[in-house]
Design an enzyme around this catalytic site. Structure first.
Site, mmCIF file in Angstrom:
data_model
loop_
_atom_site.group_PDB
_atom_site.id
_atom_site.type_symbol
_atom_site.label_atom_id
_atom_site.label_comp_id
_atom_site.label_asym_id
_atom_site.label_seq_id
_atom_site.Cartn_x
_atom_site.Cartn_y
_atom_site.Cartn_z
ATOM 1 C CG ASP A 161 -10.077 -4.901 -1.339
ATOM 2 O OD1 ASP A 161 -9.923 -4.817 -0.118
ATOM 3 O OD2 ASP A 161 -9.258 -4.449 -2.154
ATOM 4 C CG HIS A 201 -6.192 -2.332 -1.542
ATOM 5 N ND1 HIS A 201 -7.115 -3.271 -1.161
ATOM 6 C CD2 HIS A 201 -5.114 -2.512 -0.742
ATOM 7 C CE1 HIS A 201 -6.610 -3.989 -0.167
ATOM 8 N NE2 HIS A 201 -5.407 -3.540 0.111
ATOM 9 C CG ASN A 218 -2.033 -1.022 1.063
ATOM 10 O OD1 ASN A 218 -2.604 -1.159 -0.011
ATOM 11 N ND2 ASN A 218 -2.319 -1.748 2.120
#
Length: 348
Positions: A175, A203, A147
């Site tokens: 997800d 995300h 991330n």
């Protein structure tokens, strides 16, 4: 009488006629890498007949742990594994890579601003992209996990222009799978009976988990569950916040499910999605009607089908006003992240 010994089936050597695929896992000594490597070696990513050569990369302080991972993979004696390279040298790790799984990144610590984390990851992904540009195969497929995954993927794509933009993706399959799982639990059916949920956008906690086009046992999800309040509120929040909930419960991130989802992402991309089924992938937006009006150049999660190693955005879905509002909110966040990343790149 003693029971017969049990073992998972191993591929016969005669069935493994394909040339080996070189798979890079960065951050390989970490939790996700440790969970992912054995799945790849077992055939979860490419199937039971595809041999692999595994390239494991991590930072110098993790060199000893990385060596331990390589030892365990050797000890497991996976028939599909033709070789293992473990290194802290990014150039060595990127040589001849066919599929790159970018798990490594700078994690967000207590009190850190998102922009600060992004600044550190811009430098990391710029360097790794440059190595992929120099050493990976031109047709290399990339999935970014670390991330902010969407923006890290965008940075990587910018600095590895040899790799086609459509070959750089980010992971939103986790997800997507979370959404499938929540619908299956609510409907009290096996997860295999749920299909065609969608993750739109980033995300992050602004992602939009969408059930409007999905089904349970071939019945529309909204009919099968028949609980508008749940599907519009609790379901969405649960999927958006699932990662944080797992950290709160385990005191560790969701490594097992992330590793499994990486394999799902790559397997469907390489081998194709089943007929009548789509998945969610973070891909570069082409803009316009094809992208449901999402701005060109953003790394945005869309519903896609895959065939012959290529993805295609599902077309012709009706987007209602509520969905449009949520899709735009996550698009706005991604546009802001992109602008911030461009500022950071310009200042380097």
């Amino acid at each position: 009488l003693p029971s017969a010994p049990f073992s998972l089936p191993h591929p016969e050597p005669s069935t493994m006629t394909a040339p080996p695929k070189v798979v890079l896992i960065t951050g390989a000594a970490g939790q996700i890498g440790y969970a992912l490597a054995p799945l790849v070696c077992r055939g979860a990513m490419f199937g039971p007949d595809q041999p692999i050569i595994l390239h494991l990369l991590d930072i110098a302080p993790a060199a000893a742990a990385l060596g331990g991972v390589a030892m365990e993979l050797c000890d497991a004696a996976y028939p599909l594994v033709m070789g293992i390279v473990h290194t802290v040298d990014v150039d060595v790790a990127c040589v001849g890579v066919d599929v790159a799984v970018m798990v490594g990144g700078f994690p967000r610590g207590p009190g850190m601003e998102r922009a600060e984390v992004m600044g550190k990851n811009v430098a990391i992904y710029k360097a790794q992209a440059s190595s992929l540009e120099k050493h990976a195969n031109a047709a290399c497929k990339v999935v970014v996990v670390a991330n902010p995954a969407n923006t890290n993927a965008l940075i990587l794509s910018k600095y590895a222009p040899k790799i086609p933009k459509e070959n750089v993706t980010c992971l939103t399959r986790l997800d997507h799978n979370r959404a499938l799982g929540q619908v299956a639990q609510k409907a009290n059916v096996p997860v295999r009976d749920v299909k065609n949920v969608i993750i739109w956008g980033n995300h992050s906690s602004t992602q939009f988990p969408d059930v409007n086009h999905g089904s349970v046992c071939d019945e529309p999800i909204r009919n099968a569950i028949n609980d508008k309040t749940y599907l519009n509120d609790e379901f969405v929040a649960t999927v958006q916040q699932r990662g944080a909930a797992i950290i709160a419960a385990r005191k560790l991130s969701s490594a097992m499910s992330a590793a499994s989802s990486v394999c799902d992402h790559v397997r469907d991309w390489v081998l194709g999605t089943p007929p009548g089924v789509w998945t969610s992938m973070g891909v570069i937006s082409p803009g316009g009607k094809e992208a449901y009006g999402i701005a060109e150049g953003l790394m945005y999660s869309f519903p896609v089908t895959c065939a012959d190693g290529k993805w295609q955005i599902v077309q012709g879905l009706e987007i209602d006003a509520r969905s449009r509002k949520l899709m735009t909110a996550t698009e706005t966040e991604l546009a802001a992240e992109k602008s911030k990343a461009e500022e950071l790149i310009a200042s380097m």
